[in-house]
Design a protein around this motif. Structure first.
Motif, PDB file in Angstrom:
ATOM      1  N   ASN A 238       0.825  -1.210   0.000  1.00 55.23           N
ATOM      2  CA  ASN A 238       0.000   0.000   0.000  1.00 55.23           C
ATOM      3  C   ASN A 238       0.861   1.264   0.000  1.00 55.23           C
ATOM      4  O   ASN A 238       0.512   2.271  -0.628  1.00 55.23           O
ATOM      5  N   THR A 239       1.994   1.219   0.698  1.00 57.89           N
ATOM      6  CA  THR A 239       2.893   2.382   0.703  1.00 57.89           C
ATOM      7  C   THR A 239       3.436   2.640  -0.704  1.00 57.89           C
ATOM      8  O   THR A 239       3.487   3.777  -1.171  1.00 57.89           O
ATOM      9  N   LEU A 240       3.853   1.550  -1.385  1.00 52.40           N
ATOM     10  CA  LEU A 240       4.348   1.697  -2.755  1.00 52.40           C
ATOM     11  C   LEU A 240       3.276   2.276  -3.673  1.00 52.40           C
ATOM     12  O   LEU A 240       3.570   3.073  -4.568  1.00 52.40           O
TER      13      LEU A 240
ATOM     14  N   THR B 294       9.143   7.170   2.906  1.00 50.38           N
ATOM     15  CA  THR B 294       9.978   6.170   3.576  1.00 50.38           C
ATOM     16  C   THR B 294       9.064   5.348   4.485  1.00 50.38           C
ATOM     17  O   THR B 294       7.960   5.777   4.834  1.00 50.38           O
ATOM     18  N   ALA B 295       9.541   4.168   4.865  1.00 50.74           N
ATOM     19  CA  ALA B 295       8.719   3.279   5.687  1.00 50.74           C
ATOM     20  C   ALA B 295       9.558   2.679   6.797  1.00 50.74           C
ATOM     21  O   ALA B 295      10.794   2.593   6.699  1.00 50.74           O
ATOM     22  N   GLU B 296       8.893   2.249   7.845  1.00 45.49           N
ATOM     23  CA  GLU B 296       9.563   1.621   8.990  1.00 45.49           C
ATOM     24  C   GLU B 296       8.670   0.503   9.492  1.00 45.49           C
ATOM     25  O   GLU B 296       7.461   0.663   9.677  1.00 45.49           O
ATOM     26  N   VAL B 297       9.287  -0.663   9.732  1.00 49.17           N
ATOM     27  CA  VAL B 297       8.589  -1.819  10.296  1.00 49.17           C
ATOM     28  C   VAL B 297       9.181  -2.077  11.670  1.00 49.17           C
ATOM     29  O   VAL B 297      10.408  -2.204  11.815  1.00 49.17           O
ATOM     30  N   THR B 298       8.320  -2.155  12.677  1.00 47.46           N
ATOM     31  CA  THR B 298       8.766  -2.368  14.050  1.00 47.46           C
ATOM     32  C   THR B 298       8.071  -3.586  14.618  1.00 47.46           C
ATOM     33  O   THR B 298       6.836  -3.675  14.599  1.00 47.46           O
ATOM     34  N   LEU B 299       8.869  -4.545  15.118  1.00 50.84           N
ATOM     35  CA  LEU B 299       8.351  -5.741  15.783  1.00 50.84           C
ATOM     36  C   LEU B 299       8.687  -5.634  17.265  1.00 50.84           C
ATOM     37  O   LEU B 299       9.861  -5.485  17.627  1.00 50.84           O
TER      38      LEU B 299
ATOM     39  N   ASP C  46       4.563   4.658   7.380  1.00 54.35           N
ATOM     40  CA  ASP C  46       5.268   5.370   6.308  1.00 54.35           C
ATOM     41  C   ASP C  46       5.125   6.866   6.536  1.00 54.35           C
ATOM     42  O   ASP C  46       4.238   7.318   7.285  1.00 54.35           O
ATOM     43  N   SER C  47       5.996   7.603   5.894  1.00 60.32           N
ATOM     44  CA  SER C  47       6.047   9.052   6.110  1.00 60.32           C
ATOM     45  C   SER C  47       5.141   9.813   5.170  1.00 60.32           C
ATOM     46  O   SER C  47       5.055  11.045   5.250  1.00 60.32           O
TER      47      SER C  47
END
Length: 423
Positions: free
Chosen positions: A339-341, A349-354, A367-368
């Protein structure tokens, strides 16, 4: 000689000399019932005609005199009584009580004259029909219509109680019990048939539900595979087209990445479709994506032009999440980055946090944002993206939240309980 046994005959098939007598009887009864259903009036005429012939033969051959108390009874009267006992059988199924009422005067006359024609036993046929088909309250009336003439004869003619009244009582009791047994067996058989039909309907319903669930699962997999890989390919193609004029080497790398991504997508599609087209033993047994494959996923997204980082807080539990839970996390991250793409624009930019907690796993994909894009679909009723992620989360008692951030970006958050993974 061969030791192989011959296959059993098909149901309803009778082999001469080998079938038990009960099979012949059942076969004959089935044919008679089928004839009765097709031509009920013809069957009634046949049954009535048979008993009329028997009664007339008993009269004409003088057989009634072998049991009569009065062998000098008028023969025309004997013939009339024989017809009164046999002809009304034509209405035995439609009006059994009326048939017994018509037979009662002939029964009384038969006992009082001492003729004792054997056709009087035909009263048992409508009595059986009453016990079989009519409510229980009609059974008492049928017993009175049969036994009262015998009781009157026993009172008027001394010494006939054992011979007349008791025999009538025993005969009526016998046909009543026979009718009750037949009715009980018929109701039991109908209940078994209905239960079999109900189980068959429930089985078909369960099969349809299972097929619907499998179609939904395959639809989710197809959506995730095709949607993500096409988004990556689109990003690579846009980047390659931009770099073609200034940096042909970079454009070649983009084309190579497109080929790699396409081959991976085709391999995943073949694996999913192979489950549908191949028998279970021949299906592709490639493992489903897991948390260990997140690095490969993020590498492909970065090659498509989206800078994305991965941060892990905490430690995984001693017993890792189940393969299904790991697949759910993987697909949620994949769909979020897809979806960000599609929607965040080229400068996003995107960030994945676990984040591992004592009771579960918290997954955030943010995403920003970037250049203004068409609004993302937040309704589960207008696409399979967010709704598919929610379905995956609900399979493992998880929750999924997705929405716009105050800063203008987008966040998707998955909370997945992992209590069952602890020892």
């Amino acid at each position: 000689m061969s030791d192989e046994k011959a296959p059993p005959p098909p149901p309803g098939h009778l082999t001469t000399g080998t079938a038990p007598l009960t099979l012949y009887i059942q076969h004959l009864l089935q044919r008679l019932r089928a004839f009765d259903r097709r031509r009920p009036m013809m069957w009634d005429l046949s049954v009535t005609g048979f008993w009329v012939v028997v009664a007339v033969l008993d009269y004409s051959t003088g057989g009634w005199r072998s049991v009569a108390r009065n062998v000098d009874a008028p023969e025309p009267l004997v013939l009339l009584m024989s017809l009164c006992f046999s002809v009304p059988l034509l209405w035995r199924r439609r009006r059994p009580m009326a048939v017994l009422v018509l037979m009662a005067p002939a029964s009384l006359l038969n006992i009082w004259t001492g003729a004792v024609v054997q056709a009087a036993l035909l009263q048992l046929i409508p009595a059986y029909t009453i016990a079989l088909r009519l409510p229980l309250k009609n059974l008492a009336g049928a017993g009175l219509l049969m036994c009262l003439p015998a009781a009157a004869g026993a009172i008027a003619i001394r010494g006939t109680a054992d011979r007349q009244l008791v025999s009538y009582l025993w005969a009526f009791a016998f046909v009543t019990l026979l009718a009750i047994a037949v009715s009980t067996r018929r109701e039991y058989t109908e209940a078994l048939v209905e239960r079999a039909h109900r189980l068959e309907r429930e089985r078909d319903q369960q099969a349809r539900l299972a097929a619907a669930g499998e179609r939904a699962r395959i639809a989710r997999e197809m959506h995730d595979i095709i949607g993500h890989n096409l988004s990556v390919i689109t990003g690579l193609a846009d980047g390659g087209a931009y770099a073609a004029a200034k940096n042909p080497e970079r454009a070649g790398q983009a084309l190579e990445a497109i080929g790699t991504t396409s081959r991976q997508a085709l391999a995943e599609l073949r694996r999913v479709l192979g489950v549908l087209s191949e028998p279970a033993p021949a299906a592709d047994l490639t493992p489903q994506p897991s948390l260990a494959d997140l690095g490969t996923l993020l590498t492909g997204v970065r090659e498509a032009g989206l800078p994305v980082g991965l941060t892990v807080h905490g430690s995984p539990p001693p017993v890792p999440a189940s393969p299904g839970q790991q697949l759910a996390v993987y697909r949620v991250v994949q769909e979020s980055l897809t979806n960000t793409l599609k929607h965040a624009g080229p400068r996003a930019t995107a960030e994945v946090t676990l984040t591992y907690t004592p009771t579960g796993l918290d997954v955030r994909a943010t995403d920003s944002g970037g250049a203004p894009q068409p609004p993302r679909n937040e309704s589960p009723s207008h696409g399979r993206g967010i709704s598919g992620m929610r379905e995956r989360a609900s399979l493992y008692n998880g929750t999924l939240e997705s929405g716009r951030l105050p800063t203008g970006g987008w966040q998707t958050r998955l909370r997945l309980p992992l209590e069952d993974t602890h020892p």
